[in-house]
Design an enzyme around this catalytic site. Structure first.
Site, PDB file in Angstrom:
ATOM      1  NE  ARG A  50      54.688  79.518  75.923  1.00  0.00           N
ATOM      2  CZ  ARG A  50      53.586  78.797  75.725  1.00  0.00           C
ATOM      3  NH1 ARG A  50      52.529  79.341  75.132  1.00  0.00           N
ATOM      4  NH2 ARG A  50      53.526  77.538  76.097  1.00  0.00           N
ATOM      5  CE  LYS A 149      52.973  77.147  79.725  1.00  0.00           C
ATOM      6  NZ  LYS A 149      51.637  77.116  80.307  1.00  0.00           N
ATOM      7  CD  GLU A 182      45.134  82.710  79.324  1.00  0.00           C
ATOM      8  OE1 GLU A 182      45.599  82.131  78.337  1.00  0.00           O
ATOM      9  OE2 GLU A 182      45.829  83.068  80.294  1.00  0.00           O
TER      10      GLU A 182
HETATM   11  N1  PMP Z   1      46.640  79.703  78.530  1.00  0.00           N
HETATM   12  C1  PMP Z   1      47.169  79.210  79.653  1.00  0.00           C
HETATM   13  C2  PMP Z   1      46.928  79.931  80.933  1.00  0.00           C
HETATM   14  C3  PMP Z   1      47.926  78.027  79.622  1.00  0.00           C
HETATM   15  O1  PMP Z   1      48.463  77.543  80.738  1.00  0.00           O
HETATM   16  C4  PMP Z   1      48.101  77.348  78.393  1.00  0.00           C
HETATM   17  C5  PMP Z   1      48.811  76.025  78.329  1.00  0.00           C
HETATM   18  N2  PMP Z   1      50.133  76.098  78.584  1.00  0.00           N
HETATM   19  C6  PMP Z   1      47.532  77.906  77.242  1.00  0.00           C
HETATM   20  C7  PMP Z   1      46.811  79.087  77.346  1.00  0.00           C
HETATM   21  C8  PMP Z   1      47.735  77.264  75.900  1.00  0.00           C
HETATM   22  O2  PMP Z   1      49.046  77.499  75.431  1.00  0.00           O
HETATM   23  P1  PMP Z   1      49.807  76.475  74.494  1.00  0.00           P
HETATM   24  O3  PMP Z   1      48.994  76.346  73.259  1.00  0.00           O
HETATM   25  O4  PMP Z   1      51.128  77.118  74.234  1.00  0.00           O
HETATM   26  O5  PMP Z   1      49.905  75.190  75.232  1.00  0.00           O
END
Ligand code: PMP
Length: 290
Positions: A50, A149, A182
């Site tokens: 990612r 990200k 989200e």
């Molecule tokens: N959405 C956002 C905006 C985030 O920052 C995160 C955490 N990194 C997640 C969702 C969850 O992603 P992950 O399961 O890969 O930690």
């Protein structure tokens, strides 16, 4: 604590970056939050994949290969004797001048911090979270795709402030069309009549690694899982709701905008998925770094 910066380890006091780093000046960079359980870095390959996808999207030239980054991450945990904790891996655009042109930054910088984890309080898992939707909408994917990200988390921070002002720990963020995207640092799921639903990436969700794992776990348990657009109405009328994230793992949600979800207690399928998730992260045997 020893912090990795561009191939060397520094103490907490000496781990510093330049004020001309565009990660600081412009939030120009990318990151990952990763867990280590019992000496094993959980889903490391997926996190590095990612990271590279984020780098591709912002045209950031990665200064290390995929394999080198995997090794540096594990090495940083070993160097710190950290068997269970949280790893923050970031890549900044590097040192440039005060202008925003990234071409002036000669080399991207890699920073790896391996630390203890600050867990959510146990009562959130026992009793479930109460959350709210907030006025700040998720970034438009045509402007700054939430799948990236990036080090610029102001969109999420504004939503977090709004959640805090409402006395809540997390916020549901909607996109500009009013569909659920989200939370500020977690993905959101609902269950309705035995089926599981989570917003699609096109609604403004991060391609969450816990999200993917939970979808796989649900399907393995015979639960149908799909990614339709969801509205607040769908959340309010869900039988169960939970959030997923690397740090939080799976947290039940029992109230949204004052509406009680299901019977107001963490749901049965949520509990089953929590257990299935824990069985993936609980590793037996001696801690080895990998
Ligand atoms: N959405 C956002 C905006 C985030 O920052 C995160 C955490 N990194 C997640 C969702 C969850 O992603 P992950 O399961 O890969 O930690």
């Amino acid at each position: 604590m020893k912090i990795y910066i561009d191939g060397s380890y520094y103490s907490e006091q000496d781990a510093k970056v330049s004020v001309f780093d565009h990660g600081l000046l412009y939030g120009d960079g990318i990151f990952e939050g990763i867990r280590i359980y019992h000496g094993r870095v959980f889903k490391l390959k997926e996190h590095i994949d990612r990271l590279f996808a984020s780098a591709k999207a912002i045209l950031l030239n990665m200064p290390m290969t995929h394999a080198e980054l995997m090794k540096a991450t594990v090495d940083t945990c070993r160097e710190n004797g950290l068997k269970d904790g949280y790893i923050r891996l970031l890549v900044t655009r590097g040192v440039g001048n005060l202008g925003l042109n990234p071409n002036k930054c000669k080399k991207a910088s890699v920073i790896i911090i391996a630390d203890k984890i600050q867990l959510y309080p146990k009562e959130y898992y026992d009793n479930g979270l109460q959350i709210v939707t907030v006025p700040t909408t998720r970034n438009l994917h045509s402007a700054l795709n939430p799948a990236i990200k990036s080090l610029n988390y102001l969109n999420n921070i504004l939503a977090k402030i709004e959640a805090n002002n409402a006395g809540c720990e997390e916020a549901i963020m909607l996109n500009s069309e009013g569909y659920v995207a989200e939370c500020t640092g977690d993905n959101v799921f609902i269950l309705k009549n035995g089926e599981m639903f989570t917003p699609p990436l096109s609604a403004g969700a991060l391609y969450g690694i816990t999200r993917n794992t939970v979808i796989d776990l649900a399907r393995a348990a015979g639960i149908k899982a799909s990614e339709p657009n969801l509205t607040r109405y769908d959340l309010f009328n869900a039988d169960e709701c939970f959030l997923t994230g690397t740090g939080a793992e799976i947290v039940p949600v029992v109230k949204i905008d004052g509406r009680v979800i299901g019977d107001g207690k963490p749901g049965k399928i949520t509990r089953m998925l929590e257990e299935a998730y824990h069985s993936l992260t609980k590793v037996s045997g001696e801690p080895i770094y990998q």
